[in-house]
Design an enzyme around this catalytic site. Structure first.
Site, PDB file in Angstrom:
ATOM      1  N   SER A 108      69.819  96.525  32.828  1.00 15.83           N
ATOM      2  CA  SER A 108      70.062  97.669  33.695  1.00 15.83           C
ATOM      3  C   SER A 108      68.736  98.340  34.023  1.00 15.83           C
ATOM      4  CB  SER A 108      70.983  98.676  33.002  1.00 15.83           C
ATOM      5  OG  SER A 108      71.009  99.919  33.681  1.00 15.83           O
ATOM      6  N   SER A 109      68.664  98.920  35.212  1.00 19.83           N
ATOM      7  CA  SER A 109      67.432  99.600  35.611  1.00 19.83           C
ATOM      8  C   SER A 109      67.174 100.866  34.802  1.00 19.83           C
ATOM      9  CB  SER A 109      67.479  99.951  37.101  1.00 19.83           C
ATOM     10  OG  SER A 109      68.573 100.811  37.385  1.00 19.83           O
ATOM     11  N   CYS A 110      68.145 101.320  34.004  1.00 18.95           N
ATOM     12  CA  CYS A 110      67.925 102.512  33.177  1.00 18.95           C
ATOM     13  C   CYS A 110      66.956 102.248  32.032  1.00 18.95           C
ATOM     14  CB  CYS A 110      69.249 103.045  32.648  1.00 18.95           C
ATOM     15  SG  CYS A 110      69.973 102.011  31.357  1.00 18.95           S
ATOM     16  N   TYR A 137      72.143 103.806  25.690  1.00 20.52           N
ATOM     17  CA  TYR A 137      72.468 102.598  26.451  1.00 20.52           C
ATOM     18  C   TYR A 137      71.193 101.858  26.842  1.00 20.52           C
ATOM     19  CZ  TYR A 137      74.342  99.761  30.308  1.00 20.52           C
ATOM     20  OH  TYR A 137      74.688  98.735  31.151  1.00 20.52           O
ATOM     21  N   LYS A 141      69.832  98.009  25.928  1.00 22.39           N
ATOM     22  CA  LYS A 141      69.461  97.013  26.935  1.00 22.39           C
ATOM     23  C   LYS A 141      68.023  96.518  26.732  1.00 22.39           C
ATOM     24  CE  LYS A 141      73.225  96.502  29.252  1.00 22.39           C
ATOM     25  NZ  LYS A 141      73.904  95.197  29.268  1.00 22.39           N
ATOM     26  N   HIS A 180      80.583 105.171  37.220  1.00 21.61           N
ATOM     27  CA  HIS A 180      79.290 105.453  37.833  1.00 21.61           C
ATOM     28  C   HIS A 180      79.483 106.218  39.141  1.00 21.61           C
ATOM     29  CE1 HIS A 180      78.012 102.088  35.148  1.00 21.61           C
ATOM     30  NE2 HIS A 180      76.964 102.862  35.013  1.00 21.61           N
TER      31      HIS A 180
END
Length: 327
Positions: A108-110, A137, A141, A180
């Site tokens: 994920s880009s987070c 989270y 990842k 989301h």
């Protein structure tokens, strides 16, 4: 004739996993393996290993994850970090233990710092403080990326990672609180249009910028990266910085997104913004130059994707209510 590859798609009932199954089925040169939660608990190491022992698997797409929006991340931080760490650790270790050479981990880009330079390049990883609302989270990842890199470095495995931007599309989570931003807004505007409401209130200022990628584009990119020649993949990545960004390279404000969704759902009222609610990261745009150099770029434009997603939502409203994904 060559024997078809046996491919395990972990998380096949989710938005990303189901898109992978659709795209892989369209290729027609593989045997796809899937398991529901009732058949295998991915949090249980023994169950996961037993499945791999019996499976004779050639490739794994690791799309299984516990995900959600700002509200869900703030409310269930322990669940998010624990479940995601366990799922990825169990699957990656079982794959290695049972001699599965190829695996693709979907992140994920987070994972990138809250204030990372925009657009965010792959080398921004671990260069600053994460966004607090989804830190657990994000850490899970990041651990998934490092698991893949570590098994590749120590054991010579070909375990790769891709980092998608914000995804949307069929089989998204349309829960009014735990989803989301895009599906949450689509549900809210749909309900408001149906009731004839005069106002829809959107969390935050509307100023943050987000990038959105249709999940079918994501699945196409996943298969592309999985099947890149190994020498090409190694030549374009680093053993300790091996992940590849996947996105459109374009973003929009939350206000612009809300206006687009209002148009798609035929909402005729006005949009207001609740500035007492959190905005999250000011901007999240991925640098996708590496993936473009390798030969892939997105093809589904946002308005086209929104209309397709809304059509799917309208067709599956009854199913969504039964699954408690929407009210």
């Amino acid at each position: 004739m060559a024997k078809p590859k046996r491919i395990f798609v972990a998380g096949h009932r989710g938005m990303v996993g189901s898109a992978l199954v659709r795209n892989l089925n369209a290729l027609g040169d593989c045997e796809i393996m899937t398991r529901s939660r009732s058949e295998i608990n991915l949090l249980d190491q023994a169950q996961v290993n037993a499945f791999f022992e019996a499976g004779q698997i050639d490739q794994v797409y690791l799309a299984a994850a516990k995900g959600g929006g700002i509200h869900a991340n703030n409310t269930y931080p322990a669940s998010f970090i624990y479940e995601n760490l366990m799922i990825e650790a169990n699957i990656i270790h079982a794959a290695h233990s049972n001699d599965v050479q190829q695996l693709l981990f979907l992140g994920s880009s987070c994972i990138y710092p809250k204030l990372a330079d925009q657009p965010m390049r792959e080398d921004a990883l671990l260069s600053g403080t994460l966004e607090p609302t989804n830190e657990p989270y994000a850490i899970a990842k990041i651990a998934g990326i490092k698991l893949c890199e570590s098994y590749s470095r120590q054991y010579g495995r070909d375990y790769r990672s891709i980092m998608p931007t914000n995804l949307y599309g069929p089989n998204d989570n349309f829960h009014p609180e735990n989803s989301h931003v895009l599906p949450a807004l689509l549900l809210r505007f749909h309900e408001a249009a149906r009731r004839g409401d005069e106002v829809v209130t959107v969390w935050g200022s509307g100023k943050p910028m987000r990038e959105f990628l249709h999940v079918d584009d994501m699945a196409d990119a996943s298969i592309f990266v999985m099947n890149l020649d190994a020498d090409t993949y190694v030549a374009n990545t680093n053993p300790m910085l091996s992940h590849i960004n996947v996105g459109t390279g374009q973003d929009c404000t939350i206000r612009e997104l809300a206006e687009s969704i209002a148009k798609v759902t035929n909402f005729q009222g006005r949009i207001e913004f609740d500035t007492t609610k959190p905005d999250g990261t000011p901007r999240k745009l991925l640098d996708v130059d590496l993936l473009r150099r390798l030969g892939w770029q997105s093809s589904i434009k946002l308005e086209q994707g929104l209309r397709q997603t809304y059509d799917w939502f309208l067709e599956h409203q009854g199913d969504l209510r039964l699954r408690n994904l929407a009210i």
